[in-house]
Design a protein around this motif. Structure first.
Motif, PDB file in Angstrom:
ATOM      1  N   PRO A  48      15.161  80.808  -0.899  1.00 26.22           N
ATOM      2  CA  PRO A  48      14.434  82.065  -1.143  1.00 26.22           C
ATOM      3  C   PRO A  48      13.376  82.354  -0.076  1.00 26.22           C
ATOM      4  CG  PRO A  48      14.694  80.835  -3.187  1.00 26.22           C
ATOM      5  CD  PRO A  48      15.129  79.918  -2.094  1.00 26.22           C
ATOM      6  N   LEU A  49      12.611  81.319   0.322  1.00 30.12           N
ATOM      7  CA  LEU A  49      11.619  81.521   1.374  1.00 30.12           C
ATOM      8  C   LEU A  49      12.302  81.849   2.699  1.00 30.12           C
ATOM      9  CD1 LEU A  49       8.720  81.471   2.461  1.00 30.12           C
ATOM     10  CD2 LEU A  49       9.002  78.996   2.809  1.00 30.12           C
TER      11      LEU A  49
ATOM     12  N   ARG B 265      14.996  83.437   3.184  1.00 30.09           N
ATOM     13  CA  ARG B 265      15.395  84.849   3.172  1.00 30.09           C
ATOM     14  C   ARG B 265      14.206  85.747   3.472  1.00 30.09           C
ATOM     15  NH1 ARG B 265      18.529  83.687  -1.883  1.00 30.09           N
ATOM     16  NH2 ARG B 265      20.706  83.369  -1.272  1.00 30.09           N
ATOM     17  N   ARG B 266      13.048  85.428   2.932  1.00 33.29           N
ATOM     18  CA  ARG B 266      11.850  86.238   3.200  1.00 33.29           C
ATOM     19  C   ARG B 266      11.446  86.131   4.663  1.00 33.29           C
ATOM     20  NH1 ARG B 266       7.269  84.359  -0.612  1.00 33.29           N
ATOM     21  NH2 ARG B 266       6.242  86.219   0.264  1.00 33.29           N
TER      22      ARG B 266
ATOM     23  N   ALA C  67      13.754  88.203   6.751  1.00 33.07           N
ATOM     24  CA  ALA C  67      13.471  89.637   6.613  1.00 33.07           C
ATOM     25  C   ALA C  67      12.275  90.050   7.467  1.00 33.07           C
ATOM     26  CB  ALA C  67      13.222  89.979   5.148  1.00 33.07           C
ATOM     27  N   VAL C  68      11.270  89.186   7.545  1.00 35.18           N
ATOM     28  CA  VAL C  68      10.063  89.511   8.317  1.00 35.18           C
ATOM     29  C   VAL C  68      10.363  89.553   9.813  1.00 35.18           C
ATOM     30  CG1 VAL C  68       7.775  88.673   8.997  1.00 35.18           C
ATOM     31  CG2 VAL C  68       8.458  88.635   6.589  1.00 35.18           C
TER      32      VAL C  68
ATOM     33  N   GLY D 154       5.864  77.605   2.039  1.00 33.55           N
ATOM     34  CA  GLY D 154       5.410  78.853   2.632  1.00 33.55           C
ATOM     35  C   GLY D 154       3.935  78.917   2.955  1.00 33.55           C
TER      36      GLY D 154
ATOM     37  N   ARG E 127       2.453  88.674   6.487  1.00 32.15           N
ATOM     38  CA  ARG E 127       3.410  89.187   5.504  1.00 32.15           C
ATOM     39  C   ARG E 127       3.627  88.237   4.332  1.00 32.15           C
ATOM     40  NH1 ARG E 127       7.054  92.854   7.751  1.00 32.15           N
ATOM     41  NH2 ARG E 127       8.056  92.848   5.710  1.00 32.15           N
ATOM     42  N   LEU E 128       3.494  86.933   4.578  1.00 35.03           N
ATOM     43  CA  LEU E 128       3.799  85.966   3.533  1.00 35.03           C
ATOM     44  C   LEU E 128       2.565  85.304   2.937  1.00 35.03           C
ATOM     45  CD1 LEU E 128       6.858  84.139   5.178  1.00 35.03           C
ATOM     46  CD2 LEU E 128       6.857  86.147   3.682  1.00 35.03           C
TER      47      LEU E 128
END
Length: 612
Positions: free
Chosen positions: A14-15, A17-18, A21-22, A93, A116-117
């Motif tokens: 999941p991380l 994927r984030r 995306a960034v 993260g 962003r994160l």
């Protein structure tokens, strides 16, 4: 290049994927723990994969321990100026740690992820921490002439030394938290002048110069390069201050123009004749002869001035070589070359293989990544998967092949980078031949005829089918399309007869369609006259895609109703045979020699069993 986000465990996915995306990244995952469609690229061994990415210059964002990432890449570390960005990202993260290539984008990536994160950007480079910038990594539009001297300069400043700025204004330097003084020992010079750096001086070159080039068709590249260098030398200006090489769009495919751009490491951009004609009042050497030939009164001077903008000035008027011309202009500010004129368009003709990402070559993937537009049959564009994200799609149905190719070439003629996506190999019953046929026939716009073309090979359907079924192509083989849409049926019949008499292994493409059901039956019946009834036939459907099915049947049992347009049919030669392995799998193969000869001791196989 598109960053590779490397993930090793499902819990970190999941991380990952984030993160992807960034940064616009591509998900790479350890195949033993993760599988498609969760990831885009799978790998079997982490160290080998990371080193391949590093050697290819790909930015790497690894969701793994910093120490592990360092140890895996340590054997490759040599020149820090050539290293791509490498970051270690904590699996929870909380931290993004730039390990390598801090001044080549790693620090910026870490800061973007932090913003962003909600992570901490663990930037450790001294200049970034102390002064808010890296003196050896100027912003876009600027070049540091002497990067090897940056370490000594930074050490002086970190130790308490002071700097002063000499030359033209540079907002990015003036805004930095540097210790400035009129009598500072460190000199930060902003100049286009061609000179060597002094002790404790950094020379920054603003990209403000525009080089206009004119060339006769087929002019020698060496002449154009020598003329360009002589123009810069005459002006006493550094080539590092060049923003680009500019010319008339009629010269978009002229090798000499691109050779000059490549020589200086800058882009080549082109203007229409009407744009260059608008510069006529500012030309030093307008020519009626040039106007009659090109539609503008000056190519070299006009292109240099058009690129420099309305406030630009001519620094060196047109200079002539035997078959080339050159002129130099200066803009009052840094130039973004992508905003001046347009690039020569590029058409990538890409074979993506049967569809699975593992069967797509790195070159094909790179071409799709670099493209601004994707053109193709909708199914093929879908198979590209996440690589299509953020790109303009131009979908075409089956049966619109010429319209599809023409559209792709005209898009490239507008200066875009276009990927014409084909399944299998682009040069085998696909679109590559049609690209060159349209060039040969004409009927394209003038810009579309000047595009750059690059073809990427792919795994063909016959290769994929053969690999799945064993090695049926181990000896001489041929391919025959059974579609009579573009080839007369009489010609197809002659080819099948010739292949049968020559005892070739035959791969049949387009074996059937909804309306065409008799051709494959004809081929089967003809081949049965020339080779044993038990000859193995491979039927491979949906290769590399959901619903894949591969089976081997005897030639006499080949049923046309079991075949569709997504099936490749490979018919063995008289020497082809089958073998069953210890795990019960049945494979078809063709010996490299005529294994049925008495001296080999190997007898032909009499029967073939089916597999699924």
């Amino acid at each position: 290049m598109r960053p590779a986000v490397v993930v090793l465990s499902p819990s970190a996915l999941p991380l990952a994927r984030r993160v992807a995306a960034v940064v616009g990244g591509e998900l790479h995952g350890l195949r033993s723990r993760l599988a498609e469609p969760e990831i885009e690229i799978g790998f079997a061994e982490t160290g080998d994969h990371l080193r391949q990415l590093f050697l290819a210059g790909r930015p790497i964002l690894g969701l793994m321990a910093a120490g592990a990432l360092i140890r895996l890449l340590a054997p490759l570390l040599a020149d820090k100026r050539a290293e791509p960005p490498v970051l270690a990202i904590a699996e929870d993260g909380t931290s993004a740690v730039p390990l390598l290539g801090g001044h080549h984008g790693a620090n910026d990536l870490a800061r973007r992820l932090a913003e962003r994160l909600g992570a901490h950007a663990a930037v450790t480079t001294a200049g970034d921490l102390r002064f808010g910038l890296s003196l050896d990594a100027p912003p876009a539009g600027w070049v540091l002439d002497n990067p090897d001297d940056a370490k000594a300069v930074m050490a002086e400043l970190v130790a308490g030394g002071e700097a002063w700025i000499e030359g033209a204004p540079a907002d990015w330097l003036e805004a930095a938290a540097l210790p400035f003084s009129d009598d500072g020992r460190v000199t930060l010079s902003v100049t286009e002048a061609a000179r060597a750096a002094r002790p404790l001086e950094l020379l920054y070159r603003p990209r403000t110069l525009t080089l206009g080039i004119g060339a006769e068709r087929g002019a020698p590249a060496e002449e154009a390069i020598a003329l360009a260098e002589s123009v810069l030398a005459e002006a006493g200006l550094s080539p590092l201050a060049l923003a680009g090489v500019f010319s008339l769009d009629l010269k978009a495919d002229e090798p000499a123009v691109h050779a000059v751009a490549d020589h200086f490491g800058v882009p080549a951009r082109f203007f229409g004749a009407e744009e260059l004609e608008a510069e006529t009042p500012r030309l030093a050497n307008p020519s009626d002869l040039v106007f009659r030939e090109t539609g503008c009164h000056g190519v070299a001077e006009g292109a240099a001035l058009a690129a420099a903008g309305p406030e630009g000035v001519l620094v060196v008027a047109k200079r002539k070589g035997a078959r080339t011309t050159a002129a130099l202009a200066r803009s009052p500010g840094v130039i973004e070359p992508e905003t001046r004129g347009r690039a020569r368009g590029t058409l990538f003709v890409v074979g993506i293989g049967p569809g699975a990402a593992d069967w797509r070559s790195p070159e094909a993937g790179r071409m799709v990544e670099e493209a601004s537009d994707l053109v193709g049959y909708s199914l093929y564009l879908d198979l590209v998967g996440p690589l299509a994200t953020g790109k303009a799609r131009h979908d075409f149905p089956l049966g619109a092949e010429e319209a599809r190719v023409r559209h792709a070439m005209e898009l490239a003629g507008e200066g875009r980078r276009v990927a014409l996506v084909c399944s299998g190999d682009a040069g085998i019953y696909a679109m590559a031949s049609l690209v060159f046929e349209l060039l040969d026939k004409g009927g394209l716009s003038a810009p579309a005829q000047r595009i750059e073309i690059a073809v990427a090979p792919g795994i063909s359907a016959l290769q994929a089918a053969a690999a799945r079924a064993g090695a049926p192509l181990g000896h001489d083989f041929c391919t025959i399309s059974l579609s009579d849409l573009l080839t007369p049926w009489d010609a197809i019949q002659r080819r099948v007869r010739a292949a049968a008499e020559g005892d070739f292994v035959i791969a049949f493409y387009n074996p059937v369609s909804r309306r065409r059901r008799t051709q494959l039956a004809f081929a089967r019946d003809l081949l049965l006259r020339h080779r044993p009834a038990a000859t193995p036939v491979v039927l491979a459907t949906n290769l590399g895609r959901p619903g894949e099915r591969v089976r081997v049947v005897p030639l006499e049992a080949l049923d046309v109703e079991e075949v569709d347009m997504l099936t490749v049919v490979i018919v063995g030669s008289s020497e082809s045979r089958t073998v069953r392995t210890g795990d019960g799998r049945l494979f078809a193969y063709t010996p490299r020699g005529y294994a049925g000869k008495a001296e080999t001791g190997i007898a032909p196989v009499d029967a073939v069993e089916s597999i699924c």
